[in-house]
Scaffold this motif. Structure first.
Motif, PDB file in Angstrom:
ATOM      1  N   UNK A 240      31.294  88.357  15.760  1.00  0.00           N
ATOM      2  CA  UNK A 240      32.203  87.246  15.165  1.00  0.00           C
ATOM      3  C   UNK A 240      33.931  87.789  15.471  1.00  0.00           C
ATOM      4  N   UNK A 241      34.058  89.095  14.616  1.00  0.00           N
ATOM      5  CA  UNK A 241      35.868  89.564  14.465  1.00  0.00           C
ATOM      6  C   UNK A 241      35.977  89.440  16.156  1.00  0.00           C
ATOM      7  N   UNK A 242      35.255  89.810  17.400  1.00  0.00           N
ATOM      8  CA  UNK A 242      35.603  89.578  18.784  1.00  0.00           C
ATOM      9  C   UNK A 242      35.928  88.425  18.891  1.00  0.00           C
ATOM     10  N   UNK A 243      35.229  87.826  19.099  1.00  0.00           N
ATOM     11  CA  UNK A 243      35.285  85.714  19.276  1.00  0.00           C
ATOM     12  C   UNK A 243      37.316  85.504  18.424  1.00  0.00           C
ATOM     13  N   UNK A 244      36.663  86.113  17.033  1.00  0.00           N
ATOM     14  CA  UNK A 244      38.054  85.236  16.747  1.00  0.00           C
ATOM     15  C   UNK A 244      39.206  86.034  17.056  1.00  0.00           C
ATOM     16  N   UNK A 245      38.957  87.419  17.561  1.00  0.00           N
ATOM     17  CA  UNK A 245      40.722  87.721  18.246  1.00  0.00           C
ATOM     18  C   UNK A 245      40.609  87.468  19.737  1.00  0.00           C
ATOM     19  N   UNK A 246      39.479  86.897  20.342  1.00  0.00           N
ATOM     20  CA  UNK A 246      39.892  86.091  21.240  1.00  0.00           C
ATOM     21  C   UNK A 246      40.178  84.372  21.494  1.00  0.00           C
ATOM     22  N   UNK A 247      39.960  84.415  20.228  1.00  0.00           N
ATOM     23  CA  UNK A 247      40.246  82.657  20.069  1.00  0.00           C
ATOM     24  C   UNK A 247      42.194  83.046  19.128  1.00  0.00           C
ATOM     25  N   UNK A 248      42.818  83.767  17.927  1.00  0.00           N
ATOM     26  CA  UNK A 248      43.780  83.910  17.448  1.00  0.00           C
ATOM     27  C   UNK A 248      44.346  84.148  19.381  1.00  0.00           C
TER      28      UNK A 248
END
Length: 304
Positions: A240-248
């Motif tokens: 979840x943190x990785x996808x949040x980083x990609x999206x931000x």
């Protein structure tokens, strides 16, 4: 009935996403006054005369009405057939945010409101979408929150602070749109050719949003690094943190593209919509991480 409930939960999530996207379209095209001062009628008619602005605004109202009916059915099904308490909280949050947003939308048509208040509309849509998304996940493997390890208190706090701060950044972005301040900073990453421009008027509003967005990127980067250091690579917190980083990162880049597209109305509208959609996905991931922190070492059965 579980399959039927799942279908309506998915429809609710899709519907809230559509409302959010259409609301951003209304703002970007300045179609909010497309139906005049009338609500729920449009320019005094059930089916108004065709203009682009009235079509956009009335379509948005129509979709809100249809999705509200879907939410009513979903609300009944969840409280009647689903045993999980979190599912009931999620659908209740979705309905509440939708009703508040609809009420504020009606008041905005009838009575003029400040940009500070109007900016809340997108934020409420975002919360409604997040609640609906979490409800739809209840019926998937991602919504089964068994945990076999302790989540550190510091990490929980970091997740929640990041999610709340992201909402602040979203509000600032909505405020930029409602004050029509996008042109306050020409160019990217510099603002009007300066690292720190004169902080007044539209320039100050846009520059504040840019700085806030940059800080959000570093917050999520730090969140991901902490998750990767503390938990296994297969852990949902890490994913979840990785996808949040990609999206931000995508959000920051899309903001740059929005700035570069100024002067081309079609490109500016399209990139602005992409910008709004990405932030919705990002906020959804951060809310999911928040929910994961609430199920520390707690098992949860499949919905009945």
């Amino acid at each position: 009935m579980q399959k039927l409930t799942q279908r309506f939960a998915n429809l609710s999530a899709f519907g809230m996403f559509l409302i959010l996207a259409m609301g951003a379209l209304v703002t970007k095209t300045e179609a909010g006054r497309g139906c005049g001062d009338d609500w729920p009628l449009c320019n005094g008619k059930l089916i108004p005369a065709y203009t682009i602005s009235s079509f956009i605004e009335y379509s948005h109202r129509l979709v809100v009405g249809i999705v509200t009916l879907i939410l009513v059915v979903t609300f009944y099904l969840v409280f009647r057939y689903v045993k999980r308490a979190d599912a009931k909280w999620f659908i209740s949050g979705t309905v509440l945010m939708t009703l508040i947003q609809a009420g504020m939308g009606a008041m905005a048509v009838i009575w003029p409101q400040s940009s500070l208040v109007l900016a809340l509309h997108f934020g409420l849509s975002l919360l409604a979408f997040a609640f609906a998304l979490l409800l739809s996940l209840v019926f998937t493997p991602l919504g089964q929150y068994q945990q076999d390890r302790k989540i550190r208190t510091g990490f929980k706090v970091l997740v929640w602070i990041t999610a709340i701060y992201s909402y602040v950044v979203v509000y600032l972005g909505a405020f930029v749109r409602h004050t029509v301040s996008s042109g306050g900073c020409s160019g990217w990453p510099l603002c009007n050719g300066e690292v720190i421009p004169e902080l007044s008027g539209a320039t100050g509003i846009v520059f504040t949003h840019r700085v806030a967005a940059l800080l959000l990127f570093f917050c999520i980067l730090f969140l991901y690094l902490q998750a990767k250091r503390q938990y296994q690579a297969s852990d949902r917190l890490v994913a979840g943190s990785k996808w949040s980083l990609i999206l931000v990162l995508m959000q920051v880049l899309s903001g740059a593209v929005v700035t570069w597209s100024m002067g081309n109305d079609v490109a500016y509208l399209f990139t602005g919509m992409i910008h709004a959609i990405i932030i919705a996905c990002l906020f959804g991931f951060l809310c999911y991480l928040c929910v994961l922190t609430l199920y520390d070492r707690k098992g949860q059965s499949h919905p009945g």
